[in-house]
Scaffold this motif. Structure first.
Motif, PDB file in Angstrom:
ATOM      1  N   GLN A  18      25.588  66.799  18.148  1.00  0.00           N
ATOM      2  CA  GLN A  18      24.855  66.201  19.259  1.00  0.00           C
ATOM      3  C   GLN A  18      25.763  65.569  20.306  1.00  0.00           C
ATOM      4  N   GLN A  19      27.045  65.382  19.958  1.00  0.00           N
ATOM      5  CA  GLN A  19      28.006  64.766  20.881  1.00  0.00           C
ATOM      6  C   GLN A  19      27.451  63.451  21.437  1.00  0.00           C
ATOM      7  N   SER A  20      26.946  62.601  20.528  1.00  0.00           N
ATOM      8  CA  SER A  20      26.276  61.372  20.936  1.00  0.00           C
ATOM      9  C   SER A  20      27.204  60.363  21.600  1.00  0.00           C
ATOM     10  N   ALA A  21      28.508  60.492  21.389  1.00  0.00           N
ATOM     11  CA  ALA A  21      29.470  59.595  22.046  1.00  0.00           C
ATOM     12  C   ALA A  21      30.103  60.250  23.261  1.00  0.00           C
ATOM     13  N   GLY A  22      29.482  61.297  23.749  1.00  0.00           N
ATOM     14  CA  GLY A  22      29.985  61.974  24.932  1.00  0.00           C
ATOM     15  C   GLY A  22      31.334  62.635  24.683  1.00  0.00           C
ATOM     16  N   GLU A  23      32.219  62.508  25.656  1.00  0.00           N
ATOM     17  CA  GLU A  23      33.532  63.151  25.556  1.00  0.00           C
ATOM     18  C   GLU A  23      34.407  62.532  24.467  1.00  0.00           C
ATOM     19  N   TRP A  24      33.982  61.389  23.962  1.00  0.00           N
ATOM     20  CA  TRP A  24      34.735  60.712  22.908  1.00  0.00           C
ATOM     21  C   TRP A  24      34.238  61.079  21.512  1.00  0.00           C
ATOM     22  N   SER A  25      33.276  61.969  21.427  1.00  0.00           N
ATOM     23  CA  SER A  25      32.633  62.263  20.149  1.00  0.00           C
ATOM     24  C   SER A  25      33.605  62.802  19.102  1.00  0.00           C
ATOM     25  N   ASN A  26      34.401  63.798  19.477  1.00  0.00           N
ATOM     26  CA  ASN A  26      35.342  64.387  18.515  1.00  0.00           C
ATOM     27  C   ASN A  26      36.382  63.378  18.071  1.00  0.00           C
ATOM     28  N   LEU A  27      36.877  62.579  19.010  1.00  0.00           N
ATOM     29  CA  LEU A  27      37.847  61.545  18.664  1.00  0.00           C
ATOM     30  C   LEU A  27      37.221  60.498  17.748  1.00  0.00           C
ATOM     31  N   ALA A  28      35.971  60.141  18.048  1.00  0.00           N
ATOM     32  CA  ALA A  28      35.289  59.148  17.227  1.00  0.00           C
ATOM     33  C   ALA A  28      35.126  59.646  15.795  1.00  0.00           C
ATOM     34  N   TYR A  29      34.839  60.935  15.635  1.00  0.00           N
ATOM     35  CA  TYR A  29      34.697  61.498  14.287  1.00  0.00           C
ATOM     36  C   TYR A  29      36.040  61.495  13.558  1.00  0.00           C
ATOM     37  N   THR A  30      37.111  61.818  14.265  1.00  0.00           N
ATOM     38  CA  THR A  30      38.442  61.790  13.652  1.00  0.00           C
ATOM     39  C   THR A  30      38.801  60.375  13.212  1.00  0.00           C
ATOM     40  N   ILE A  31      38.501  59.398  14.064  1.00  0.00           N
ATOM     41  CA  ILE A  31      38.770  57.997  13.706  1.00  0.00           C
ATOM     42  C   ILE A  31      37.943  57.598  12.489  1.00  0.00           C
ATOM     43  N   TYR A  32      36.691  58.047  12.450  1.00  0.00           N
ATOM     44  CA  TYR A  32      35.824  57.730  11.307  1.00  0.00           C
ATOM     45  C   TYR A  32      36.416  58.293  10.021  1.00  0.00           C
ATOM     46  N   THR A  33      36.924  59.524  10.070  1.00  0.00           N
ATOM     47  CA  THR A  33      37.455  60.152   8.860  1.00  0.00           C
ATOM     48  C   THR A  33      38.878  59.696   8.537  1.00  0.00           C
ATOM     49  N   LEU A  34      39.484  58.857   9.379  1.00  0.00           N
ATOM     50  CA  LEU A  34      40.740  58.220   8.998  1.00  0.00           C
ATOM     51  C   LEU A  34      40.535  57.297   7.804  1.00  0.00           C
ATOM     52  N   ASN A  35      39.311  56.823   7.640  1.00  0.00           N
ATOM     53  CA  ASN A  35      38.954  56.092   6.426  1.00  0.00           C
ATOM     54  C   ASN A  35      38.984  57.084   5.270  1.00  0.00           C
ATOM     55  N   PRO A  36      39.955  56.991   4.362  1.00  0.00           N
ATOM     56  CA  PRO A  36      40.079  57.996   3.301  1.00  0.00           C
ATOM     57  C   PRO A  36      38.823  58.152   2.461  1.00  0.00           C
ATOM     58  N   MET A  37      38.060  57.065   2.318  1.00  0.00           N
ATOM     59  CA  MET A  37      36.882  57.114   1.459  1.00  0.00           C
ATOM     60  C   MET A  37      35.745  57.929   2.071  1.00  0.00           C
ATOM     61  N   ALA A  38      35.790  58.149   3.378  1.00  0.00           N
ATOM     62  CA  ALA A  38      34.772  59.004   3.999  1.00  0.00           C
ATOM     63  C   ALA A  38      34.873  60.416   3.431  1.00  0.00           C
ATOM     64  N   GLY A  39      36.087  60.958   3.413  1.00  0.00           N
ATOM     65  CA  GLY A  39      36.284  62.287   2.856  1.00  0.00           C
ATOM     66  C   GLY A  39      36.106  62.332   1.353  1.00  0.00           C
ATOM     67  N   VAL A  40      36.552  61.283   0.665  1.00  0.00           N
ATOM     68  CA  VAL A  40      36.438  61.236  -0.801  1.00  0.00           C
ATOM     69  C   VAL A  40      34.983  61.259  -1.242  1.00  0.00           C
ATOM     70  N   ILE A  41      34.172  60.417  -0.646  1.00  0.00           N
ATOM     71  CA  ILE A  41      32.766  60.306  -1.044  1.00  0.00           C
ATOM     72  C   ILE A  41      32.023  61.608  -0.772  1.00  0.00           C
TER      73      ILE A  41
END
Length: 258
Positions: free
Chosen positions: A188-211
């Motif tokens: 949905q690109q809810s954060a506009g042009e920052w959406s992909n970067l925001a997702y990358t920052i979110y997945t910098l939390n190792p537990m996001a990928g682990v869970i």
């Protein structure tokens, strides 16, 4: 290390009325609370029953949170041994983390019972579980080493860390699935042009990928999403060696400060 691990387990539950059953009280209670909240909020869990999905998310999360927290206070908690004899001090954080594997093992029995109840059968992808747990151990140690060293000098660290990690839980896909974040940011690109970067920052939390990976291989019969795990892996690959080196630099002063 085996002796210290057994000592930690026995001391933790020796005088507890429910004994080692306390190991599953926290994730099971949180699962019940989140299930009640979900009935009001309406979180889509797909084809997987929400209690099962949430308990599977809480297993690696609780293991990570408690392993990191106990690793941070492990050096101060063994001050008597440090003053009496010298041996590699990293044994204390390592032992604290390994001790939590006992509790994680008990949670697996509860998860198996829930899967039987809901008629879920794991596939060959469950063989990914040891790798996911090992990765979680590395994530916990990256905090435990540096935190244990700093906690020797500033005892507030051991008190503050569980609070900070409890807040981090809400930035991890425990209450909600990672797919919800993907849909919002990548589709949905809810954060506009920052959406992909925001997702990358979110997945910098190792537990996001682990869970997400743990839920996928155990419940969804899918391989882990390695792209979701990659940013966290890179972060841990950088932080863990630095954390360990910081600990080794500081350990020579432990006996004088404690």
């Amino acid at each position: 290390m085996a002796v210290l691990t057994w000592k930690n387990v026995t001391l933790r539950y020796k005088q507890a009325y429910l004994g080692i059953a306390w190991a599953v009280v926290k994730p099971f209670t949180l699962m019940l609370i989140f299930t009640v909240v979900k009935s009001f909020v309406g979180i889509d869990s797909g084809t997987i029953p929400y209690p099962l999905l949430t308990f599977a998310a809480l297993m690696p999360w609780v293991f990570f949170q408690e392993a990191a927290s106990e690793g941070v206070v492990s050096v101060v908690g063994n001050s008597n041994l440090i003053k009496k004899i010298y041996f590699p001090r990293e044994i204390f954080p390592l032992t604290a983390v390994i001790t939590k594997l006992v509790e994680l093992g008990i949670s697996f029995f509860i998860l198996a019972g829930m899967m039987i109840w809901y008629h879920f059968v794991p596939s060959i992808y469950i063989l990914w579980v040891p790798f996911i747990i090992f990765y979680t151990i590395l994530a916990a140690l990256s905090i435990a080493f540096v935190g244990a060293a700093v906690n020797v000098y500033y005892r507030d660290v051991g008190t503050a860390l569980p609070v900070l990690l409890s807040l981090l839980m809400y930035a991890s896909p425990v209450i909600y699935p990672l797919q919800l974040v993907k849909d919002k940011l990548l589709v949905q690109q809810s954060a506009g042009e920052w959406s992909n970067l925001a997702y990358t920052i979110y997945t910098l939390n190792p537990m996001a990928g682990v869970i997400d990976a743990f839920q996928s291989v155990v419940l969804r019969n899918q391989p882990p999403d390695l792209m979701a795990m990659l940013p966290g892996m890179i972060l841990i690959a950088i932080l863990l060696p630095l954390s360990f080196l910081f600990f080794k630099r500081a350990e020579s002063y432990f006996a004088d400060v404690i």
